[in-house]
Design a protein around this motif. Structure first.
Motif, PDB file in Angstrom:
ATOM      1  N   LEU A  34       0.929  -1.257  -0.001  1.00  0.00           N
ATOM      2  CA  LEU A  34      -0.144   0.125   0.088  1.00  0.00           C
ATOM      3  C   LEU A  34       0.946   1.359  -0.004  1.00  0.00           C
ATOM      4  CD1 LEU A  34      -2.758  -1.150   2.411  1.00  0.00           C
ATOM      5  CD2 LEU A  34      -3.203  -0.537  -0.166  1.00  0.00           C
ATOM      6  N   SER A  35       2.094   1.123   0.381  1.00  0.00           N
ATOM      7  CA  SER A  35       2.940   2.381   0.294  1.00  0.00           C
ATOM      8  C   SER A  35       3.536   2.535  -1.080  1.00  0.00           C
ATOM      9  CB  SER A  35       4.126   2.164   1.249  1.00  0.00           C
ATOM     10  OG  SER A  35       4.793   1.154   0.795  1.00  0.00           O
ATOM     11  N   ASP A  36       3.196   1.676  -2.044  1.00  0.00           N
ATOM     12  CA  ASP A  36       3.621   1.966  -3.577  1.00  0.00           C
ATOM     13  C   ASP A  36       2.958   3.106  -3.983  1.00  0.00           C
ATOM     14  OD1 ASP A  36       5.098  -0.378  -3.725  1.00  0.00           O
ATOM     15  OD2 ASP A  36       3.540  -1.684  -4.807  1.00  0.00           O
ATOM     16  N   PRO A  37       3.705   4.207  -4.927  1.00  0.00           N
ATOM     17  CA  PRO A  37       3.114   5.310  -5.488  1.00  0.00           C
ATOM     18  C   PRO A  37       1.558   4.978  -5.785  1.00  0.00           C
ATOM     19  CG  PRO A  37       5.213   4.822  -6.471  1.00  0.00           C
ATOM     20  CD  PRO A  37       4.964   3.815  -5.492  1.00  0.00           C
ATOM     21  N   GLN A  38       1.337   4.105  -6.612  1.00  0.00           N
ATOM     22  CA  GLN A  38      -0.052   3.891  -6.881  1.00  0.00           C
ATOM     23  C   GLN A  38      -0.533   2.269  -6.591  1.00  0.00           C
ATOM     24  OE1 GLN A  38       0.232   4.484 -11.234  1.00  0.00           O
ATOM     25  NE2 GLN A  38      -1.086   6.713 -10.645  1.00  0.00           N
ATOM     26  N   PRO A  39      -0.806   2.266  -5.171  1.00  0.00           N
ATOM     27  CA  PRO A  39      -0.985   0.961  -4.677  1.00  0.00           C
ATOM     28  C   PRO A  39      -2.073   0.075  -5.303  1.00  0.00           C
ATOM     29  CG  PRO A  39      -1.671   2.580  -3.356  1.00  0.00           C
ATOM     30  CD  PRO A  39      -1.427   3.248  -4.190  1.00  0.00           C
ATOM     31  N   SER A  40      -1.762  -1.233  -5.270  1.00  0.00           N
ATOM     32  CA  SER A  40      -3.423  -1.997  -5.656  1.00  0.00           C
ATOM     33  C   SER A  40      -4.086  -2.069  -4.121  1.00  0.00           C
ATOM     34  CB  SER A  40      -2.637  -3.204  -5.990  1.00  0.00           C
ATOM     35  OG  SER A  40      -1.843  -3.409  -6.679  1.00  0.00           O
ATOM     36  N   HIS A  41      -5.264  -2.687  -4.530  1.00  0.00           N
ATOM     37  CA  HIS A  41      -6.037  -2.779  -3.537  1.00  0.00           C
ATOM     38  C   HIS A  41      -5.701  -4.229  -2.691  1.00  0.00           C
ATOM     39  CE1 HIS A  41      -9.672  -0.405  -4.118  1.00  0.00           C
ATOM     40  NE2 HIS A  41      -9.185  -0.590  -5.350  1.00  0.00           N
ATOM     41  N   VAL A  42      -5.815  -4.295  -1.426  1.00  0.00           N
ATOM     42  CA  VAL A  42      -5.241  -5.404  -0.527  1.00  0.00           C
ATOM     43  C   VAL A  42      -6.459  -5.902   0.166  1.00  0.00           C
ATOM     44  CG1 VAL A  42      -3.866  -6.117   1.259  1.00  0.00           C
ATOM     45  CG2 VAL A  42      -2.942  -4.647  -0.532  1.00  0.00           C
ATOM     46  N   LEU A  53       0.934   3.142  10.146  1.00  0.00           N
ATOM     47  CA  LEU A  53       2.212   3.416   9.556  1.00  0.00           C
ATOM     48  C   LEU A  53       1.906   4.277   8.372  1.00  0.00           C
ATOM     49  CD1 LEU A  53       2.966  -0.202   9.410  1.00  0.00           C
ATOM     50  CD2 LEU A  53       4.606   1.709  10.237  1.00  0.00           C
ATOM     51  N   LEU A  54       0.719   4.224   7.685  1.00  0.00           N
ATOM     52  CA  LEU A  54       0.723   4.970   6.393  1.00  0.00           C
ATOM     53  C   LEU A  54       0.158   6.280   6.332  1.00  0.00           C
ATOM     54  CD1 LEU A  54      -0.048   1.940   3.720  1.00  0.00           C
ATOM     55  CD2 LEU A  54       2.157   3.122   4.461  1.00  0.00           C
ATOM     56  N   ARG A  55      -0.778   6.372   7.538  1.00  0.00           N
ATOM     57  CA  ARG A  55      -1.476   7.881   7.634  1.00  0.00           C
ATOM     58  C   ARG A  55      -1.676   8.323   6.320  1.00  0.00           C
ATOM     59  NH1 ARG A  55      -0.996   9.117  12.787  1.00  0.00           N
ATOM     60  NH2 ARG A  55       0.451   8.111  13.885  1.00  0.00           N
ATOM     61  N   ARG A  56      -3.003   7.537   5.743  1.00  0.00           N
ATOM     62  CA  ARG A  56      -3.286   7.864   4.277  1.00  0.00           C
ATOM     63  C   ARG A  56      -4.684   7.848   4.363  1.00  0.00           C
ATOM     64  NH1 ARG A  56      -0.162   5.020  -0.635  1.00  0.00           N
ATOM     65  NH2 ARG A  56       1.770   5.959   0.004  1.00  0.00           N
ATOM     66  N   GLU A  57      -5.310   8.771   3.543  1.00  0.00           N
ATOM     67  CA  GLU A  57      -6.529   9.090   3.089  1.00  0.00           C
ATOM     68  C   GLU A  57      -6.991   7.557   2.211  1.00  0.00           C
ATOM     69  OE1 GLU A  57      -9.196  11.136   4.522  1.00  0.00           O
ATOM     70  OE2 GLU A  57      -7.663  11.315   5.792  1.00  0.00           O
ATOM     71  N   GLY A  58      -8.242   7.096   2.389  1.00  0.00           N
ATOM     72  CA  GLY A  58      -8.710   6.191   1.193  1.00  0.00           C
ATOM     73  C   GLY A  58      -7.605   5.117   1.200  1.00  0.00           C
ATOM     74  N   LEU A  59      -7.278   4.641   2.263  1.00  0.00           N
ATOM     75  CA  LEU A  59      -6.428   3.224   2.366  1.00  0.00           C
ATOM     76  C   LEU A  59      -7.322   2.241   1.601  1.00  0.00           C
ATOM     77  CD1 LEU A  59      -3.781   2.683   3.764  1.00  0.00           C
ATOM     78  CD2 LEU A  59      -5.163   1.650   5.673  1.00  0.00           C
ATOM     79  N   LYS A  60      -6.357   1.687   0.411  1.00  0.00           N
ATOM     80  CA  LYS A  60      -7.190   0.519  -0.194  1.00  0.00           C
ATOM     81  C   LYS A  60      -7.162  -0.823   0.408  1.00  0.00           C
ATOM     82  CE  LYS A  60      -6.587   2.527  -4.732  1.00  0.00           C
ATOM     83  NZ  LYS A  60      -5.753   2.506  -6.145  1.00  0.00           N
ATOM     84  N   LEU A  61      -7.435  -0.967   1.635  1.00  0.00           N
ATOM     85  CA  LEU A  61      -7.366  -2.051   2.508  1.00  0.00           C
ATOM     86  C   LEU A  61      -8.538  -2.465   2.894  1.00  0.00           C
ATOM     87  CD1 LEU A  61      -5.382  -4.204   4.106  1.00  0.00           C
ATOM     88  CD2 LEU A  61      -5.178  -2.529   5.618  1.00  0.00           C
ATOM     89  N   VAL A  62      -8.813  -4.019   2.825  1.00  0.00           N
ATOM     90  CA  VAL A  62     -10.010  -4.541   3.815  1.00  0.00           C
ATOM     91  C   VAL A  62      -9.538  -5.868   4.453  1.00  0.00           C
ATOM     92  CG1 VAL A  62     -12.369  -5.462   3.288  1.00  0.00           C
ATOM     93  CG2 VAL A  62     -11.505  -3.738   1.790  1.00  0.00           C
TER      94      VAL A  62
END
Lengths: 732, 732
Positions: A23-31, A57-66
């Motif tokens: 998820l820390s990739d510049p354009q991360p895939s869904h996980v 860890l990532l402190r990001r909006e719209g985390l693509k994680l389920v």
């Protein structure tokens, strides 16, 4: 799939680390993170931990994680115990149904690799049908080398591919020893020590670990890419360098080629690309991989363990004048089982064809012995010719000796085998099949009686066909007179040629399709051959070991041979091995004071340990009601194909005849203007449709057939047969 | 042998418990407790613990107990680390030499089953040559099920027999889950919880545990008794129910039968009774189990792991029109290796004999194709007869088709195979061998030149025999004129009969012994056949995969075939598999728009996954210098047999000739009045003597031979060859 070499080795930290890295990739895939089974819930929730930690860890909006937990129990014990104590039974199949993934799917198992799941099955068995690539979380502590290696080996012993091992460094350099002992087959990564303070938020640790996790991400990605690339190129490469048996390569297009990633019990996992997505789909191996297959998923793993053990204990050791446990056990079981009541010697070889060649050599010697041709030094053998008595349409293998025992067909032409001459007297046998729901007799013209009564023609069940009362019927007399006339005619027109062996099989199959012979005809044949002192060979390569509902054709035909050949399912369909069984009288014909009198035939892997071990295991497994639920109280195989459904199929307009017996359900379709011969493409459209339905068939001319294993559940059989019924119903 | 499924599971408690149980018998046997490797010493000393604890418990005079620690290190880490940190290197072989037992011998390993020993090898590998019955101390804690099952499986994967599992009860009922998941294959015993207080003297605990330990003692004793009983009865049972290949049973006495308990690399472990004691002794498998064997102990375990994995991943899956990884990988490696530069297609079968039958079918079709017999519908094939060109004394298998390609011998008589007719033109080949230390040429009278010069006769090395300069020698001209005359004569006297294939092999072996053909003769044969458009078959079943020091005979003879047959060592000698390789031109002769044009030959286990996986692994292993130390920089196999010793042997009065090449060292003895034929007992006295020396041979007439594997160490080879030298020297 994230597995632990033990409990408490940090599987969840690894899951979180991989997720964060992706998820820390510049354009991360869904996980998608899935924890199918969780105990100690809700105090412990690995999916909550992963979600919170990655968010932190990532402190990001719209985390693509389920992150999901599927089934959870309160007490922190092994899932099977939690179920016992708290309830909520979850079956293996339900557990397997409830998670399908997205791009990156991380599935974290519970406890160690062989910890029980909720049903009590081991997780490594439970999740085997998916065979997802494995990240094994190793153990960096004292004792961690042994734990990690054993876990690795148990996963391998179930056919998993381990992509990487990752472990927490405890200062013991376990990763070095692991790498060297695993011979660099798999990368081993070490994570920095995890802070012991439970209040540590691990942010630092994840920071220090990020390089390891990004390597791991790289390894997983590259494994996946390589695997998919290989799956894509296999289709074409196979066509380019294989020379497939019985295959006209010009007629095989790339799309016709099936890429098999693995098998699990009765199913292949085949690779398909559906709307640009790579899929591995289960497909029922309905041709039983050329009639060899028997194991369900449980038995397959048992056999795999047996194979590993036998290879490690024996490798291969040579047979003549030697004894070793698997060969002796296998021979004992053969004589107690399929050889019971008649056989006393076991000769091992590699396949059905060689087993038949050996049987012929045995029979010929016996006949020479009985005629005194061995004893007298004055007998000139030059003019003598020996032939076999066999059935038209039968087939006993592809080596020249076995081919000589079959009547001319498209297999035997000059272009195929210029040396073939057909050294036999070939009879036309009557056949039986189900038509319109009734077992029906079909008698060839050459032996047709003047009047055929209904009692002679129609039967309620296959057992009725075996009935002793038929021995005195009109049809029995016809059979007898046909057979004895043929034998008389043959001996009248041949002075120095005689019959050296009768060779029969319950079901004939080959270029001409698949036909079940009337057992009465065969009993009479055997009896007549006994009168003429002709040795009797049963070719049981196809029929042996429950294929047709009984352990042997001897049981099925209610008469015994002098010699019988076995192969295919004998090893549980896992490895080639064949055996020719014989009576002591046959064996004695080879006794003498010179080696030249012995049977000078042998193959280098005669009675190889793995084959014999697989056969010993399978013979016992198939007939033991505690391992095979299909064995009934009378030690027969239950009916596996639904009676009603078989009858319905036999009444369909497109169907000519059906044979359903034991593990076999063969359906012959009407020709309807297409070429009937072996060269035809036969039922190919139907076969293509059924492959879409998840049934992998190979037609024999116009015959399509389903073949399960002796322990396949009738429910599974029915499910498959219904698909076939559905498709055939649509044929006008 | 006491093994732990993990560290800290209580192995020493179990050792002490068993020792106490045995010693509390009314008339106890002697007990030896050995701890071969101990770390944390002298603070921890398991042998001191066992001695003190048993003394405490029994409080008896004259305790028949000896406890020993063999090697110990100070720090409580894995032994391989302790060696690194403290020194005192102990090699695996030294560790294996230093403990021989008494009546009850308990050997307790260190750490878990796959914990490294002092050298870094895993203990389960290190102690494998003894294959002592295993008591596995399981783990009763959370995570103990997975640890115990994995440990169990790793032990099985090395060929050990696990007699019992015993574990400490932690209230999780692990023993119940274990028993069910191991399907009652092995008893699982639970010991009461061990007091946590380190000051507890455990007397109470041992008291509560005594029933479990006496059960365990019972189980061990009964396992031992059953095992010994079986070993004793096997000899006779085998002779009673086996039908051994190539064996006159009347000439086999019970004492001649070898009971093989297991193999480890190049050695069998055979059962012997010496002065009433049952022994398992190592014996070098000098006949390489009918020339199949290659693996050393390390490779054997690698192959075992591969076999378990392949069986679990694939079982067997059917081949035609399908592709799966092991079959594709194996085919790729065959074409990159033995097929390099000529072959483009791989046809799989089960053994050398079938591979040869397939090769013949391929060659015949090719020849028919080249002669236009396929194309014209008007050609009447009835009169046409096809023969092979082959060498007298050669042998290509026991099935009828393969037999037809050999000249008449004692294998082919009417009593053996009444259908044999010998469809060939058979040439007498010149042979080469070492005599008096020199490679010598022997030319049969039929092709002898008027003058044979010394340069033509004697060679310093086998490589000189391959030299290109011989192509223009006198002897080359003789060879050429013999061959072309034979071919001319044949075609002059046969109008509708023609040669359909040349079949050759570097070493002929069979009823007539074992002879190496002059490679020059074979090169000229191949060249002539090319001129006549006769397809060339190399039978490499024996010679393939480094048997003769090169990966293939094509390398050895410096010319390529159209078709070649492989088997035996291809799978590393672990499992039957054969392959017939062909050029694209041969393959194309089977192309057409009808299935009837295809090669209609196949075996049900064609390209079976385990065989292909074993072959792929072995091909790579044998030729990779990182796994096979015998591969030199030029990618050839080093000389394995000591040059000097071979020459000495070839100069002994009893020795007629020697062939030492690659893994083979064959020694032909002078007949000295004994029958030379296949029926003779040949070198049987010598063979019996060598078995006493730990060398298991099977003579071929008067030829005795040693055959090692491609990775066998030259040291080991030399050791064996010295024994042979010693015995032959004594023959007058």
């Amino acid at each position: 799939m994230i597995w632990g070499s033990n409990t408490g080795v940090g599987k969840t930290l690894v899951s979180a680390g991989i997720a964060a890295s992706v998820l820390s990739d510049p354009q991360p895939s869904h996980v998608l993170y899935v924890k199918p089974v969780q105990t100690g819930f809700p105090r412990d929730s690995d999916s909550r931990f992963v979600y919170l930690k990655v968010s932190d860890l990532l402190r990001r909006e719209g985390l693509k994680l389920v992150c999901m937990t599927l089934y959870a129990w309160n007490e922190a014990v092994s899932p099977h115990l939690a179920v016992e104590r708290e309830g909520m039974v979850v079956s293996d199949s339900v557990l397997r149904e409830n998670w399908r993934g997205t791009v990156w799917r991380l599935v974290e198992t519970a406890g160690g690799i062989a910890s029980p799941g909720p049903s009590g099955s081991l997780q490594c068995d439970l999740y085997r049908p998916f065979r997802l690539p494995v990240v094994l979380v190793g153990d960096g502590r004292l004792g961690g080398i042994t734990a990690t290696i054993s876990a690795y080996e148990s996963m391998q012993l179930r056919g998993y591919d381990i992509v990487a091992i990752v472990l927490e460094d405890h200062g013991l350099l376990n990763e070095v020893s692991l790498l060297s002992n695993l011979r660099n087959r798999v990368p081993v990564l070490a994570l920095p020590p995890v802070p012991e303070d439970p209040l540590d938020n691990l942010i630092d640790w994840f920071g220090k670990s990020s390089k390891v996790f990004s390597s791991l991400q790289e390894i997983l990605l590259s494994h996946h890419t390589t695997r998919i690339k290989r799956l894509h190129e296999m289709r074409k490469k196979g066509g380019d360098i294989f020379w497939w048996p019985f295959t006209q390569h010009e007629l095989v297009t790339d799309e016709n080629v099936t890429v098999i990633d693995s098998r699990c019990g009765e199913n292949f996992a085949i690779h398909k690309v559906c709307s640009n997505k790579d899929m591995l789909l289960p497909q029922f191996d309905a041709c039983a991989s050329w009639w060899t297959q028997g194991p369900d998923a449980i038995m397959q793993i048992e056999l795999a363990r047996e194979m590993g053990y036998s290879a490690a204990r024996f490798g291969h050791v040579m047979f003549p004048e030697n004894v070793y446990e698997p060969s002796l056990r296998c021979a004992e079981l053969l004589l107690e089982g399929v050889g019971q009541g008649w056989a006393s010697r076991v000769f091992f070889s590699d396949n059905g064809s060689t087993a038949v060649e050996i049987a012929l050599k045995m029979a010929f010697r016996k006949v020479l012995h009985d005629r005194g041709i061995l004893d007298s030094e004055n007998v000139d053998t030059r003019g003598i010719e020996i032939k076999v008595l066999a059935l038209n349409g039968s087939y006993h293998g592809d080596t020249l000796g076995a081919m000589e025992a079959q009547a001319p067909t498209s297999y035997t032409g000059f272009l195929q085998q210029p040396w073939y001459s057909g050294k036999g007297l070939f009879l036309n046998p009557p056949t039986v099949f189900i038509f319109n729901g009734i077992w029906t007799l079909s008698v060839p013209d050459c032996l047709k009686p003047d009047v055929l009564e209904q009692d002679d023609m129609w039967f309620n069940s296959y057992n009725d066909l075996l009935s002793k009362s038929r021995d005195s019927s009109t049809i029995a007399k016809c059979y007898f007179s046909y057979i004895s006339n043929q034998l008389l005619q043959f001996s009248a027109s041949n002075h120095t040629t005689f019959i050296g062996a009768l060779i029969i099989e319950p079901v004939i199959h080959g270029a001409g399709g698949m036909h079940m012979i009337d057992p009465l005809f065969q009993r009479i044949l055997v009896r007549e051959c006994r009168n003429y002192k002709v040795p009797v060979i049963f070719d049981e390569v196809f029929s042996g070991f429950w294929r047709l509902g009984r352990e042997s054709a001897a049981e099925l035909l209610d008469c015994v041979p002098d010699i019988a050949c076995f192969g295919k399912l004998m090893t549980g369909g896992i490895i080639p091995l064949a055996a020719t069984l014989a009576t002591e009288a046959v064996f004695n014909a080879f006794k003498g004071d010179s080696k030249l009198m012995a049977l000078l035939h042998g193959h280098s892997y005669s009675a190889h340990a793995m084959g014999c071990a697989a056969a010993a295991k399978s013979m016992q497994w198939f007939k033991d009601p505690s391992t095979n639920i299909n064995i009934d109280k009378r030690k027969n195989l239950k009916e596996l194909w639904d009676f009603k459904l078989v009858h319905q199929i036999s009444s369909l307009p497109a169907v000519k005849r059906v044979v359903a017996l034991g593990t076999l359900c063969a359906i012959e379709l009407h020709a309807k203007g297409i070429d009937l011969g072996y060269a035809s493409l036969g039922a190919s459209t139907l076969v293509q449709q059924l492959r879409e339905d998840g049934v992998f068939m190979r037609p024999l001319g116009n015959v399509i057939y389903l073949m399960c294993g002796p322990c396949t559940s009738p429910l599974f059989c029915n499910h498959q047969l219904s698909k076939v019924f559905g498709r055939i119903s649509q044929i006008p």
